[in-house]
Design a protein around this motif. Structure first.
Motif, mmCIF file in Angstrom:
data_model
loop_
_atom_site.group_PDB
_atom_site.id
_atom_site.type_symbol
_atom_site.label_atom_id
_atom_site.label_comp_id
_atom_site.label_asym_id
_atom_site.label_seq_id
_atom_site.Cartn_x
_atom_site.Cartn_y
_atom_site.Cartn_z
ATOM 1 N N LYS A 195 0.841 -1.198 0.000
ATOM 2 C CA LYS A 195 0.000 0.000 0.000
ATOM 3 C C LYS A 195 0.882 1.255 0.000
ATOM 4 O O LYS A 195 1.787 1.348 -0.784
ATOM 5 N N ASN A 196 0.586 2.212 0.900
ATOM 6 C CA ASN A 196 1.345 3.460 0.907
ATOM 7 C C ASN A 196 2.500 3.450 1.897
ATOM 8 O O ASN A 196 3.103 4.490 2.169
ATOM 9 N N VAL A 197 2.848 2.271 2.414
ATOM 10 C CA VAL A 197 3.901 2.194 3.439
ATOM 11 C C VAL A 197 5.224 1.817 2.765
ATOM 12 O O VAL A 197 5.706 0.682 2.861
ATOM 13 N N ARG A 198 5.805 2.753 2.089
ATOM 14 C CA ARG A 198 7.068 2.527 1.378
ATOM 15 C C ARG A 198 8.179 2.006 2.292
ATOM 16 O O ARG A 198 8.954 1.126 1.890
ATOM 17 N N PRO A 199 8.311 2.520 3.533
ATOM 18 C CA PRO A 199 9.379 2.013 4.409
ATOM 19 C C PRO A 199 9.302 0.507 4.667
ATOM 20 O O PRO A 199 10.345 -0.142 4.813
ATOM 21 N N ASP A 200 8.095 -0.057 4.732
ATOM 22 C CA ASP A 200 7.978 -1.508 4.934
ATOM 23 C C ASP A 200 8.540 -2.273 3.747
ATOM 24 O O ASP A 200 9.223 -3.292 3.908
ATOM 25 N N TYR A 201 8.250 -1.792 2.557
ATOM 26 C CA TYR A 201 8.793 -2.398 1.337
ATOM 27 C C TYR A 201 10.318 -2.350 1.353
ATOM 28 O O TYR A 201 10.993 -3.341 1.043
ATOM 29 N N LEU A 202 10.873 -1.203 1.734
ATOM 30 C CA LEU A 202 12.316 -1.056 1.759
ATOM 31 C C LEU A 202 12.963 -1.942 2.819
ATOM 32 O O LEU A 202 14.073 -2.444 2.632
ATOM 33 N N THR A 203 12.273 -2.153 3.915
ATOM 34 C CA THR A 203 12.800 -3.038 4.962
ATOM 35 C C THR A 203 12.842 -4.485 4.479
ATOM 36 O O THR A 203 13.819 -5.202 4.714
ATOM 37 N N GLU A 204 11.794 -4.907 3.791
ATOM 38 C CA GLU A 204 11.673 -6.300 3.383
ATOM 39 C C GLU A 204 12.550 -6.658 2.181
ATOM 40 O O GLU A 204 13.022 -7.790 2.069
ATOM 41 N N ILE A 205 12.786 -5.718 1.290
ATOM 42 C CA ILE A 205 13.439 -6.067 0.033
ATOM 43 C C ILE A 205 14.877 -6.547 0.221
ATOM 44 O O ILE A 205 15.419 -7.281 -0.614
ATOM 45 N N TRP A 206 15.505 -6.213 1.351
ATOM 46 C CA TRP A 206 16.865 -6.684 1.593
ATOM 47 C C TRP A 206 16.928 -8.211 1.691
ATOM 48 O O TRP A 206 17.997 -8.799 1.491
ATOM 49 N N LYS A 207 15.798 -8.837 1.954
ATOM 50 C CA LYS A 207 15.768 -10.298 2.064
ATOM 51 C C LYS A 207 15.965 -10.987 0.710
ATOM 52 O O LYS A 207 16.215 -12.198 0.672
ATOM 53 N N VAL A 208 15.837 -10.232 -0.381
ATOM 54 C CA VAL A 208 16.011 -10.823 -1.712
ATOM 55 C C VAL A 208 17.030 -10.053 -2.557
ATOM 56 O O VAL A 208 17.086 -10.225 -3.779
ATOM 57 N N VAL A 209 17.836 -9.213 -1.920
ATOM 58 C CA VAL A 209 18.885 -8.513 -2.673
ATOM 59 C C VAL A 209 19.966 -9.513 -3.072
ATOM 60 O O VAL A 209 20.427 -10.314 -2.259
ATOM 61 N N ASN A 210 20.365 -9.447 -4.311
ATOM 62 C CA ASN A 210 21.380 -10.342 -4.866
ATOM 63 C C ASN A 210 22.755 -9.679 -4.711
ATOM 64 O O ASN A 210 23.273 -9.049 -5.639
ATOM 65 N N TRP A 211 23.360 -9.839 -3.544
ATOM 66 C CA TRP A 211 24.635 -9.194 -3.281
ATOM 67 C C TRP A 211 25.754 -9.735 -4.163
ATOM 68 O O TRP A 211 26.757 -9.046 -4.391
ATOM 69 N N LYS A 212 25.617 -10.948 -4.667
ATOM 70 C CA LYS A 212 26.626 -11.487 -5.582
ATOM 71 C C LYS A 212 26.662 -10.658 -6.864
ATOM 72 O O LYS A 212 27.731 -10.369 -7.400
ATOM 73 N N ASN A 213 25.489 -10.273 -7.349
ATOM 74 C CA ASN A 213 25.421 -9.429 -8.536
ATOM 75 C C ASN A 213 26.005 -8.047 -8.255
ATOM 76 O O ASN A 213 26.735 -7.489 -9.077
ATOM 77 N N VAL A 214 25.685 -7.497 -7.083
ATOM 78 C CA VAL A 214 26.222 -6.181 -6.707
ATOM 79 C C VAL A 214 27.743 -6.246 -6.622
ATOM 80 O O VAL A 214 28.447 -5.328 -7.063
ATOM 81 N N ALA A 215 28.271 -7.333 -6.060
ATOM 82 C CA ALA A 215 29.720 -7.507 -5.930
ATOM 83 C C ALA A 215 30.386 -7.588 -7.307
ATOM 84 O O ALA A 215 31.477 -7.043 -7.509
#
Length: 223
Positions: A195-215
């Motif tokens: 919904k309109n709670v952008r901070p919740d989305y930002l908190t959760e998305i780290w659970k699927v960040v592909n740090w190997k790609n970032v590296a």
């Protein structure tokens, strides 16, 4: 693995016209390296399907149209038409570039999504932000504050040889930093679920960040 996003360009000279026209292969929608439901429950299936197959596809379609019109304008030496097309090229080109990075920055948990960075990238995050936790807090605070639509970015500053957080509006692309990690905060990226709670989305998305790609992006930026 994702297929090549933009096919090799082919330059041709139109000898019948005083202008030189660069003819590019059309841009195509990149495949995801995972299914639409693979990022559940962090990003639900409906969001992923709409975001990739509708929103990103629209950017690709509109970019191809704008480039075709621009080529025609170049062939006719119509400077006015070329100028009028710049906003469409910037917006849709940026949308295509940004989303193509975004999809690779994400991964299902079973493919390593959410696993913390290691090696040089981990060391750089600690050096420039204090810790991964401090980085994510700073990133979330700055990205949540984006007014309207835009993106939050972790980028590499080649001149300073350091990592930086930066936000962009709409579909603007990074120009002074090499993009390593981009998080989409347009409403279509999260509203159907958060919904309109952008901070919740930002908190959760780290659970699927592909740090190997970032590296990988970080290593290439430093090369």
């Amino acid at each position: 693995m994702l297929r090549t996003i933009v096919k090799s360009s082919v330059s041709k000279v139109n000898f019948a016209s005083p202008a030189v026209v660069c003819v590019r292969a059309k841009h195509t929608l990149p495949d995801l390296g995972y299914d639409y439901d693979a990022l559940e429950p962090v990003i639900n299936t409906e969001i992923m399907r709409l975001h990739h197959s509708k929103h990103h596809q629209t950017y690709v379609n509109n970019l191809n149209v704008a480039e075709e019109k621009n080529n025609e304008a170049v062939a006719k030496s119509d400077i006015t038409a070329q100028i009028s097309l710049q906003s469409a090229l910037k917006f849709n080109g940026g949308g295509h570039i940004n989303h193509s990075i975004f999809w690779t920055n994400l991964a299902p948990v079973k493919q390593g999504g959410g696993e913390p960075p290691k090696g040089d990238l981990s060391d750089a995050i600690t050096r420039d932000f204090g810790s991964l936790e401090q980085f994510s807090k700073q990133f979330n605070a700055q990205t949540a504050a984006v007014q309207g639509s835009g993106w939050g970015w972790l980028g590499y500053n080649k001149a300073k040889q350091s990592l930086q957080i930066q936000t962009t509006q709409n579909q603007d692309v990074l120009t002074d930093l090499v993009p390593l990690l981009g998080i989409d905060v347009w409403e279509h990226a999260y509203y159907l679920q958060y919904k309109n709670v952008r901070p919740d989305y930002l908190t959760e998305i780290w659970k699927v960040v592909n740090w190997k790609n970032v590296a990988e992006r970080y290593a290439n930026a430093r090369a």
